[in-house]
Design a protein around this motif. Structure first.
Motif, PDB file in Angstrom:
ATOM      1  N   SER A 246       0.894  -1.120   0.099  1.00 31.67           N
ATOM      2  CA  SER A 246       0.150   0.154   0.170  1.00 31.67           C
ATOM      3  C   SER A 246       0.685   1.378   0.035  1.00 31.67           C
ATOM      4  CB  SER A 246      -0.837   0.119   1.201  1.00 31.67           C
ATOM      5  OG  SER A 246      -0.076  -0.017   2.588  1.00 31.67           O
ATOM      6  N   ALA A 247       1.822   1.180   0.677  1.00 33.82           N
ATOM      7  CA  ALA A 247       2.847   2.489   0.994  1.00 33.82           C
ATOM      8  C   ALA A 247       4.057   2.201  -0.025  1.00 33.82           C
ATOM      9  CB  ALA A 247       3.275   2.748   2.187  1.00 33.82           C
ATOM     10  N   GLY A 248       4.336   1.225  -0.459  1.00 29.04           N
ATOM     11  CA  GLY A 248       5.426   1.156  -1.479  1.00 29.04           C
ATOM     12  C   GLY A 248       6.751   0.770  -0.452  1.00 29.04           C
ATOM     13  N   TRP A 249       7.992   0.590  -1.114  1.00 31.53           N
ATOM     14  CA  TRP A 249       9.348   0.249  -0.567  1.00 31.53           C
ATOM     15  C   TRP A 249       9.888   1.561  -0.382  1.00 31.53           C
ATOM     16  CZ3 TRP A 249       9.802  -4.559   1.136  1.00 31.53           C
ATOM     17  CH2 TRP A 249       9.139  -5.423   0.596  1.00 31.53           C
ATOM     18  N   PRO A 250      10.932   1.520   0.759  1.00 31.89           N
ATOM     19  CA  PRO A 250      11.882   2.596   0.861  1.00 31.89           C
ATOM     20  C   PRO A 250      12.617   2.996  -0.282  1.00 31.89           C
ATOM     21  CG  PRO A 250      12.356   0.774   2.777  1.00 31.89           C
ATOM     22  CD  PRO A 250      11.272   0.498   1.718  1.00 31.89           C
ATOM     23  N   GLN A 251      12.874   4.243  -0.818  1.00 31.28           N
ATOM     24  CA  GLN A 251      13.711   4.758  -1.671  1.00 31.28           C
ATOM     25  C   GLN A 251      15.062   4.348  -1.810  1.00 31.28           C
ATOM     26  OE1 GLN A 251      11.942   6.116  -4.377  1.00 31.28           O
ATOM     27  NE2 GLN A 251      10.241   5.608  -3.078  1.00 31.28           N
ATOM     28  N   ALA A 252      15.620   4.368  -0.590  1.00 32.88           N
ATOM     29  CA  ALA A 252      17.038   4.061  -0.509  1.00 32.88           C
ATOM     30  C   ALA A 252      17.186   3.591   0.990  1.00 32.88           C
ATOM     31  CB  ALA A 252      18.137   5.297  -0.685  1.00 32.88           C
ATOM     32  N   MET A 253      18.409   2.921   0.955  1.00 34.70           N
ATOM     33  CA  MET A 253      18.848   2.405   2.337  1.00 34.70           C
ATOM     34  C   MET A 253      20.039   2.904   2.965  1.00 34.70           C
ATOM     35  SD  MET A 253      16.573  -0.057   2.888  1.00 34.70           S
ATOM     36  CE  MET A 253      17.325  -0.893   4.187  1.00 34.70           C
ATOM     37  N   PRO A 254      20.093   3.064   4.220  1.00 33.57           N
ATOM     38  CA  PRO A 254      21.166   3.882   4.698  1.00 33.57           C
ATOM     39  C   PRO A 254      22.628   2.998   4.670  1.00 33.57           C
ATOM     40  CG  PRO A 254      19.762   3.154   6.414  1.00 33.57           C
ATOM     41  CD  PRO A 254      19.309   2.755   5.070  1.00 33.57           C
ATOM     42  N   THR A 255      23.655   3.738   4.615  1.00 33.18           N
ATOM     43  CA  THR A 255      24.932   3.028   4.365  1.00 33.18           C
ATOM     44  C   THR A 255      25.687   2.909   5.722  1.00 33.18           C
ATOM     45  OG1 THR A 255      26.152   5.455   4.053  1.00 33.18           O
ATOM     46  CG2 THR A 255      25.233   4.097   2.249  1.00 33.18           C
ATOM     47  N   GLU A 256      25.400   3.338   6.775  1.00 34.09           N
ATOM     48  CA  GLU A 256      26.008   3.278   8.142  1.00 34.09           C
ATOM     49  C   GLU A 256      25.666   1.791   8.768  1.00 34.09           C
ATOM     50  OE1 GLU A 256      23.649   5.331   7.492  1.00 34.09           O
ATOM     51  OE2 GLU A 256      24.452   7.554   7.969  1.00 34.09           O
ATOM     52  N   TRP A 257      26.791   1.170   8.889  1.00 27.38           N
ATOM     53  CA  TRP A 257      26.675  -0.180   9.222  1.00 27.38           C
ATOM     54  C   TRP A 257      26.235  -0.293  10.363  1.00 27.38           C
ATOM     55  CZ3 TRP A 257      28.831  -1.881  13.703  1.00 27.38           C
ATOM     56  CH2 TRP A 257      29.476  -1.052  14.195  1.00 27.38           C
ATOM     57  N   TRP A 258      26.142   0.479  11.299  1.00 26.36           N
ATOM     58  CA  TRP A 258      25.681   0.123  12.698  1.00 26.36           C
ATOM     59  C   TRP A 258      24.122   0.161  12.738  1.00 26.36           C
ATOM     60  CZ3 TRP A 258      22.923   4.347  14.477  1.00 26.36           C
ATOM     61  CH2 TRP A 258      23.017   5.587  13.952  1.00 26.36           C
ATOM     62  N   LEU A 259      23.440   0.576  11.762  1.00 19.90           N
ATOM     63  CA  LEU A 259      22.073   0.800  11.863  1.00 19.90           C
ATOM     64  C   LEU A 259      21.456  -0.463  11.337  1.00 19.90           C
ATOM     65  CD1 LEU A 259      21.227   4.207   9.804  1.00 19.90           C
ATOM     66  CD2 LEU A 259      20.928   3.643  12.211  1.00 19.90           C
ATOM     67  N   TYR A 260      22.238  -1.380  11.065  1.00 20.48           N
ATOM     68  CA  TYR A 260      21.871  -2.853  10.980  1.00 20.48           C
ATOM     69  C   TYR A 260      22.403  -3.919  12.024  1.00 20.48           C
ATOM     70  CZ  TYR A 260      21.362  -0.634   6.362  1.00 20.48           C
ATOM     71  OH  TYR A 260      20.882  -0.045   5.118  1.00 20.48           O
ATOM     72  N   ALA A 261      22.629  -3.242  13.340  1.00 20.84           N
ATOM     73  CA  ALA A 261      23.387  -4.135  14.061  1.00 20.84           C
ATOM     74  C   ALA A 261      21.959  -4.613  15.228  1.00 20.84           C
ATOM     75  CB  ALA A 261      24.461  -3.323  14.756  1.00 20.84           C
ATOM     76  N   GLY A 262      21.112  -3.919  15.062  1.00 15.33           N
ATOM     77  CA  GLY A 262      19.847  -4.392  15.903  1.00 15.33           C
ATOM     78  C   GLY A 262      19.639  -5.752  16.366  1.00 15.33           C
ATOM     79  N   GLY A 263      19.679  -6.505  14.897  1.00 20.37           N
ATOM     80  CA  GLY A 263      19.453  -7.935  14.892  1.00 20.37           C
ATOM     81  C   GLY A 263      20.553  -8.593  15.901  1.00 20.37           C
ATOM     82  N   ALA A 264      21.654  -8.331  15.499  1.00 23.74           N
ATOM     83  CA  ALA A 264      22.742  -9.184  16.403  1.00 23.74           C
ATOM     84  C   ALA A 264      22.642  -8.889  17.690  1.00 23.74           C
ATOM     85  CB  ALA A 264      24.042  -8.427  15.984  1.00 23.74           C
ATOM     86  N   ILE A 265      22.177  -7.608  18.263  1.00 27.09           N
ATOM     87  CA  ILE A 265      22.010  -7.271  19.730  1.00 27.09           C
ATOM     88  C   ILE A 265      20.981  -8.131  20.354  1.00 27.09           C
ATOM     89  CG2 ILE A 265      21.503  -5.347  21.315  1.00 27.09           C
ATOM     90  CD1 ILE A 265      23.155  -3.412  19.330  1.00 27.09           C
ATOM     91  N   GLY A 266      19.858  -8.100  19.395  1.00 31.36           N
ATOM     92  CA  GLY A 266      18.733  -9.040  20.104  1.00 31.36           C
ATOM     93  C   GLY A 266      19.037 -10.506  20.310  1.00 31.36           C
ATOM     94  N   CYS A 267      19.722 -10.943  19.299  1.00 36.84           N
ATOM     95  CA  CYS A 267      20.334 -12.455  19.631  1.00 36.84           C
ATOM     96  C   CYS A 267      21.267 -12.471  20.933  1.00 36.84           C
ATOM     97  CB  CYS A 267      21.444 -12.936  18.572  1.00 36.84           C
ATOM     98  SG  CYS A 267      20.804 -12.962  16.847  1.00 36.84           S
ATOM     99  N   VAL A 268      21.702 -11.472  21.428  1.00 36.84           N
ATOM    100  CA  VAL A 268      22.445 -11.613  22.747  1.00 36.84           C
ATOM    101  C   VAL A 268      21.542 -11.320  23.998  1.00 36.84           C
ATOM    102  CG1 VAL A 268      24.260 -10.667  24.248  1.00 36.84           C
ATOM    103  CG2 VAL A 268      24.590 -10.772  21.796  1.00 36.84           C
ATOM    104  N   PHE A 269      20.667 -10.348  23.823  1.00 34.76           N
ATOM    105  CA  PHE A 269      19.837 -10.174  25.254  1.00 34.76           C
ATOM    106  C   PHE A 269      18.469 -11.232  25.060  1.00 34.76           C
ATOM    107  CE2 PHE A 269      17.771  -6.695  22.680  1.00 34.76           C
ATOM    108  CZ  PHE A 269      16.598  -7.021  22.853  1.00 34.76           C
ATOM    109  N   ILE A 270      18.025 -11.553  24.204  1.00 35.06           N
ATOM    110  CA  ILE A 270      17.096 -12.722  24.138  1.00 35.06           C
ATOM    111  C   ILE A 270      17.495 -13.944  24.771  1.00 35.06           C
ATOM    112  CG2 ILE A 270      15.688 -14.113  22.772  1.00 35.06           C
ATOM    113  CD1 ILE A 270      14.364 -11.219  23.103  1.00 35.06           C
ATOM    114  N   ALA A 271      18.744 -14.489  24.041  1.00 31.94           N
ATOM    115  CA  ALA A 271      19.345 -15.676  24.694  1.00 31.94           C
ATOM    116  C   ALA A 271      19.612 -15.637  26.022  1.00 31.94           C
ATOM    117  CB  ALA A 271      20.494 -16.135  23.789  1.00 31.94           C
ATOM    118  N   GLY A 272      20.267 -14.341  26.658  1.00 28.81           N
ATOM    119  CA  GLY A 272      20.511 -14.208  28.161  1.00 28.81           C
ATOM    120  C   GLY A 272      19.302 -14.178  28.887  1.00 28.81           C
TER     121      GLY A 272
END
Length: 359
Positions: A246-272
């Motif tokens: 309904s709204a379309g896809w994002p026009q562009a993705m950011p290049t800052e690598w740390w913006l994609y680190a949320g998943g890795a952080i979640g792996c750690v604290f969910i397991a903990g």
């Protein structure tokens, strides 16, 4: 200790309702103080993930795609680890057996749904209301949810009765949250954006409890975490596709690598959290997480603010009061250790949850 064969044989024949209800309780050798330290670290990681996911959602102007990226990247990491970790793979067979034997309810493997909602609220509201205000709303939901889920014995540590220290800790934590929120609501914070993380906090408490049960059945925190991320990713991908139609896809993705680190952080604290919840209980895990969450969130709002509102005295004072609440509740459980009684010296099978009377 030599077990009594006659006692062992007789016990399964007529288990009491109380024993059956708490058959999932397990022992642990991890000291309470060390569990609290790890819980603090998990809390800090939660606040850090909130900031990262909020920033990613803002950068692409799409909280649903940001949430799917966060969960999906975490799932990819977990599957790579799972391929190399045999105990984690064996855990799936144990979970399947527990489901067949009804030692584990089917809905207990759906903790990832609460995690998916949590991540969506991070993208929808954390960048608008600020991480500190977002976090205290999360903590309010976790506190209330923790009280309820501990009382019914949903977590792998069994039922944990209300004690004076737990009551005082919960009340102080809620008072701290009210203080902090009242200071910032004058800045036209949308009420809906405050309700979203509050409901997510209740879901987070439920997620911690059921993930702990899955970890207990699987005998592997990795297995429980894969279940969590698999269910959450599936739900978020569906939501992302519906939104994109309904709204379309994002026009562009950011290049800052740390913006994609949320998943890795979640792996750690969910397991903990899946490991820690059986030691400290749902409520104390939430309250211990308050210290890490609020300290990290307040630091992020002070050093790298995202909202237009300055962090005022009430926010700082509420954070300090929440820390006091954590100390009080944690000290009470440090003395009690946990809800599991020590093994009897006679060789008889222990009655699980026998300390519910408060002895």
């Amino acid at each position: 200790m030599t077990e009594n064969p006659s006692t062992d044989a007789a016990a399964p024949a007529a288990p009491s309702e109380h024993q059956h209800r708490h058959a999932h309780v397990e022992r642990t050798r991890l000291p309470m103080w060390l569990a609290i330290v790890f819980a603090l670290a998990c809390g800090a990681l939660t606040a850090l993930q909130s900031r990262i996911n909020g920033q990613l959602a803002h950068a692409i102007d799409d909280p649903f795609t940001a949430a799917a990226i966060s969960f999906g990247s975490g799932l990819v990491i977990l599957l790579v680890v799972l391929a190399a970790w045999r105990p984690g793979r064996l855990g799936f067979g144990r979970v399947a057996q527990a489901l067949r034997e009804r030692r584990l309810a089917w809905w207990m493997v759906l903790g990832g749904l609460a995690g998916a909602w949590f991540v969506i609220t991070q993208g929808l509201s954390a960048g608008v209301v600020g991480v500190a205000l977002f976090t205290v709303a999360i903590v309010a939901g976790q506190t209330l949810g923790g009280i309820v889920f501990d009382l019914v014995g949903l977590g792998p540590g069994g039922r944990r009765p209300i004690t004076p220290t737990r009551v005082i800790g919960a009340v102080l934590a809620l008072a701290a949250i009210g203080w902090t929120v009242s200071a910032q609501l004058v800045h036209d914070v949308p009420i809906l954006l405050m309700l979203l993380p509050f409901v997510a906090g209740i879901g987070a408490a439920w997620q911690q409890a059921v993930n702990g049960r899955v970890r207990s059945a699987a005998e592997s925190a990795l297995t429980a975490t894969v279940f969590n991320f698999g269910v959450g990713t599936t739900a978020l991908v569906v939501v992302m596709l519906v939104h994109a139609a309904s709204a379309g896809w994002p026009q562009a993705m950011p290049t800052e690598w740390w913006l994609y680190a949320g998943g890795a952080i979640g792996c750690v604290f969910i397991a903990g959290q899946a490991v820690l919840v059986r030691i400290v209980g749902v409520l104390v895990l939430a309250l211990c997480g308050v210290a890490g969450q609020l300290a990290a969130a307040l630091s992020l709002d002070l050093l790298l603010p995202t909202a237009d509102r300055p962090v005022d005295f009430a926010t700082i004072g509420g954070t300090v009061l929440a820390l006091v609440a954590v100390v009080i509740a944690s000290l009470g459980w440090t003395r009690r250790r946990h809800a599991i009684p020590p093994p009897p010296r006679t060789g008889a099978i222990p009655v699980v949850g026998s300390d519910e009377s408060g002895r």
